[in-house]
Design a protein around this motif. Structure first.
Motif, PDB file in Angstrom:
ATOM      1  N   VAL A   1      -1.739  17.159 -21.597  1.00 25.83           N
ATOM      2  CA  VAL A   1      -3.119  17.569 -21.297  1.00 25.83           C
ATOM      3  C   VAL A   1      -4.017  16.340 -21.210  1.00 25.83           C
ATOM      4  O   VAL A   1      -4.852  16.223 -20.302  1.00 25.83           O
ATOM      5  N   THR A   2      -3.829  15.408 -22.123  1.00 28.69           N
ATOM      6  CA  THR A   2      -4.643  14.192 -22.113  1.00 28.69           C
ATOM      7  C   THR A   2      -4.369  13.364 -20.864  1.00 28.69           C
ATOM      8  O   THR A   2      -5.298  12.876 -20.217  1.00 28.69           O
ATOM      9  N   MET A   3      -3.107  13.198 -20.504  1.00 25.53           N
ATOM     10  CA  MET A   3      -2.760  12.401 -19.325  1.00 25.53           C
ATOM     11  C   MET A   3      -3.273  13.047 -18.043  1.00 25.53           C
ATOM     12  O   MET A   3      -3.641  12.355 -17.100  1.00 25.53           O
ATOM     13  N   ALA A   4      -3.314  14.370 -18.011  1.00 26.22           N
ATOM     14  CA  ALA A   4      -3.828  15.045 -16.822  1.00 26.22           C
ATOM     15  C   ALA A   4      -5.328  14.809 -16.665  1.00 26.22           C
ATOM     16  O   ALA A   4      -5.849  14.866 -15.555  1.00 26.22           O
ATOM     17  N   ALA A   5      -6.029  14.533 -17.753  1.00 29.24           N
ATOM     18  CA  ALA A   5      -7.476  14.307 -17.701  1.00 29.24           C
ATOM     19  C   ALA A   5      -7.839  12.853 -17.415  1.00 29.24           C
ATOM     20  O   ALA A   5      -9.011  12.549 -17.196  1.00 29.24           O
ATOM     21  N   VAL A   6      -6.860  11.950 -17.394  1.00 28.95           N
ATOM     22  CA  VAL A   6      -7.144  10.525 -17.216  1.00 28.95           C
ATOM     23  C   VAL A   6      -7.872  10.224 -15.905  1.00 28.95           C
ATOM     24  O   VAL A   6      -8.873   9.497 -15.914  1.00 28.95           O
TER      25      VAL A   6
ATOM     26  N   GLU B   1       0.825  -1.205   0.000  1.00 28.22           N
ATOM     27  CA  GLU B   1       0.000   0.000   0.000  1.00 28.22           C
ATOM     28  C   GLU B   1       0.861   1.257   0.000  1.00 28.22           C
ATOM     29  O   GLU B   1       0.612   2.198  -0.753  1.00 28.22           O
ATOM     30  N   ALA B   2       1.900   1.272   0.826  1.00 27.84           N
ATOM     31  CA  ALA B   2       2.794   2.439   0.869  1.00 27.84           C
ATOM     32  C   ALA B   2       3.538   2.588  -0.457  1.00 27.84           C
ATOM     33  O   ALA B   2       3.750   3.705  -0.940  1.00 27.84           O
ATOM     34  N   GLN B   3       3.931   1.466  -1.054  1.00 28.54           N
ATOM     35  CA  GLN B   3       4.628   1.528  -2.340  1.00 28.54           C
ATOM     36  C   GLN B   3       3.705   2.067  -3.431  1.00 28.54           C
ATOM     37  O   GLN B   3       4.118   2.869  -4.264  1.00 28.54           O
ATOM     38  N   ALA B   4       2.453   1.651  -3.434  1.00 26.20           N
ATOM     39  CA  ALA B   4       1.496   2.162  -4.417  1.00 26.20           C
ATOM     40  C   ALA B   4       1.269   3.655  -4.211  1.00 26.20           C
ATOM     41  O   ALA B   4       1.164   4.417  -5.180  1.00 26.20           O
ATOM     42  N   GLN B   5       1.219   4.088  -2.955  1.00 23.87           N
ATOM     43  CA  GLN B   5       1.033   5.513  -2.663  1.00 23.87           C
ATOM     44  C   GLN B   5       2.230   6.320  -3.167  1.00 23.87           C
ATOM     45  O   GLN B   5       2.059   7.379  -3.769  1.00 23.87           O
ATOM     46  N   ARG B   6       3.434   5.823  -2.931  1.00 23.06           N
ATOM     47  CA  ARG B   6       4.629   6.520  -3.419  1.00 23.06           C
ATOM     48  C   ARG B   6       4.635   6.580  -4.942  1.00 23.06           C
ATOM     49  O   ARG B   6       4.994   7.593  -5.542  1.00 23.06           O
ATOM     50  N   GLY B   7       4.218   5.485  -5.595  1.00 25.54           N
ATOM     51  CA  GLY B   7       4.165   5.466  -7.052  1.00 25.54           C
ATOM     52  C   GLY B   7       3.150   6.466  -7.593  1.00 25.54           C
ATOM     53  O   GLY B   7       3.411   7.169  -8.573  1.00 25.54           O
ATOM     54  N   ALA B   8       1.993   6.550  -6.941  1.00 28.81           N
ATOM     55  CA  ALA B   8       0.971   7.513  -7.381  1.00 28.81           C
ATOM     56  C   ALA B   8       1.454   8.943  -7.180  1.00 28.81           C
ATOM     57  O   ALA B   8       1.229   9.811  -8.029  1.00 28.81           O
ATOM     58  N   GLU B   9       2.142   9.205  -6.080  1.00 27.89           N
ATOM     59  CA  GLU B   9       2.672  10.549  -5.839  1.00 27.89           C
ATOM     60  C   GLU B   9       3.748  10.910  -6.861  1.00 27.89           C
ATOM     61  O   GLU B   9       3.802  12.050  -7.341  1.00 27.89           O
ATOM     62  N   ALA B  10       4.596   9.946  -7.202  1.00 30.24           N
ATOM     63  CA  ALA B  10       5.643  10.203  -8.198  1.00 30.24           C
ATOM     64  C   ALA B  10       5.024  10.484  -9.572  1.00 30.24           C
ATOM     65  O   ALA B  10       5.466  11.390 -10.287  1.00 30.24           O
ATOM     66  N   GLN B  11       3.988   9.720  -9.930  1.00 32.00           N
ATOM     67  CA  GLN B  11       3.342   9.945 -11.222  1.00 32.00           C
ATOM     68  C   GLN B  11       2.647  11.303 -11.251  1.00 32.00           C
ATOM     69  O   GLN B  11       2.716  12.020 -12.247  1.00 32.00           O
ATOM     70  N   ALA B  12       1.997  11.673 -10.146  1.00 27.53           N
ATOM     71  CA  ALA B  12       1.328  12.973 -10.095  1.00 27.53           C
ATOM     72  C   ALA B  12       2.347  14.107 -10.202  1.00 27.53           C
ATOM     73  O   ALA B  12       2.111  15.112 -10.881  1.00 27.53           O
ATOM     74  N   ALA B  13       3.497  13.938  -9.544  1.00 28.48           N
ATOM     75  CA  ALA B  13       4.538  14.968  -9.629  1.00 28.48           C
ATOM     76  C   ALA B  13       5.093  15.072 -11.043  1.00 28.48           C
ATOM     77  O   ALA B  13       5.333  16.176 -11.545  1.00 28.48           O
ATOM     78  N   ALA B  14       5.284  13.930 -11.708  1.00 29.93           N
ATOM     79  CA  ALA B  14       5.797  13.949 -13.085  1.00 29.93           C
ATOM     80  C   ALA B  14       4.794  14.612 -14.029  1.00 29.93           C
ATOM     81  O   ALA B  14       5.177  15.403 -14.899  1.00 29.93           O
TER      82      ALA B  14
END
Length: 187
Positions: free
Chosen positions: A136-141, A31-44
């Motif tokens: 723009v498309t990826m931000a709308a996913v 769960e923590a690893q998935a959270q870190r991955g989601a945060e990294a993707q959002a930052a990118a």
């Protein structure tokens, strides 16, 4: 407190979970690893969106874009026009080609460099436009995924009003003394 209560208090007491903490030494917390991955993707995505922010373009930029669209069709149509001219008036065409044969070689190299740079720069600009549109498309996913989930949830949320309602019936064995006693007290 009993022995089991004390043992559980040692393992799970004071807001700690010794079993989980020990397991996380050997295996990553999913769960923590998935959270870190989601945060990294959002930052990118945020960084990419910042780099490719759409800016308002003025009349000069629009004019230059219009002029940049002219050379490719002009070269293609000009080449086709040369074939037509060769068939319509071969003497006129031969005179023009004799003139082109007199162009010095360094001038041909210069023309090749100009055309190469033009198409290379156009390729670069179109690639950046593609990256901007992709950001723009990826931000709308996430919004699209949520909308799809909401629509899918509606599929089973409202039953059909015309559909017949079936009631479940089953046979209850009468030889159960506890059930017979419950029936007497319930009624």
């Amino acid at each position: 407190m009993g022995l089991i209560g004390q043992l559980l208090g040692v393992l799970f007491g004071s807001g700690r979970n010794v079993v989980t903490e020990t397991a996380e030494v050997f295996r990553v917390n999913a769960e923590a690893q998935a959270q870190r991955g989601a945060e990294a993707q959002a930052a990118a995505l945020a960084q990419m969106a910042g780099e490719f922010r759409i800016r308002r373009r003025g009349w000069f930029d629009r004019l230059m874009d219009a002029l940049n669209r002219v050379p490719r069709p002009a070269m293609a149509l000009g080449t086709l026009g040369m074939f037509v001219a060769a068939m319509v008036d071969p003497v006129w065409f031969a005179a023009r080609m004799a003139g082109i044969a007199l162009v010095p070689e360094p001038l041909w190299w210069l023309l090749a460099a100009i055309v190469s740079f033009y198409f290379g720069a156009r390729h670069q600009a179109k690639g950046q436009d593609f990256q901007r549109d992709l950001a723009v498309t990826m931000a709308a996913v996430p919004q699209v995924v949520q909308t799809v989930k909401d629509v899918e949830a509606l599929r089973n949320a409202t039953p059909d009003a015309d559909a017949p309602v079936e009631t479940a019936t089953f046979e209850v064995p009468s030889d159960n003394p506890a059930l017979a006693d419950w029936r007497l007290t319930a009624s």
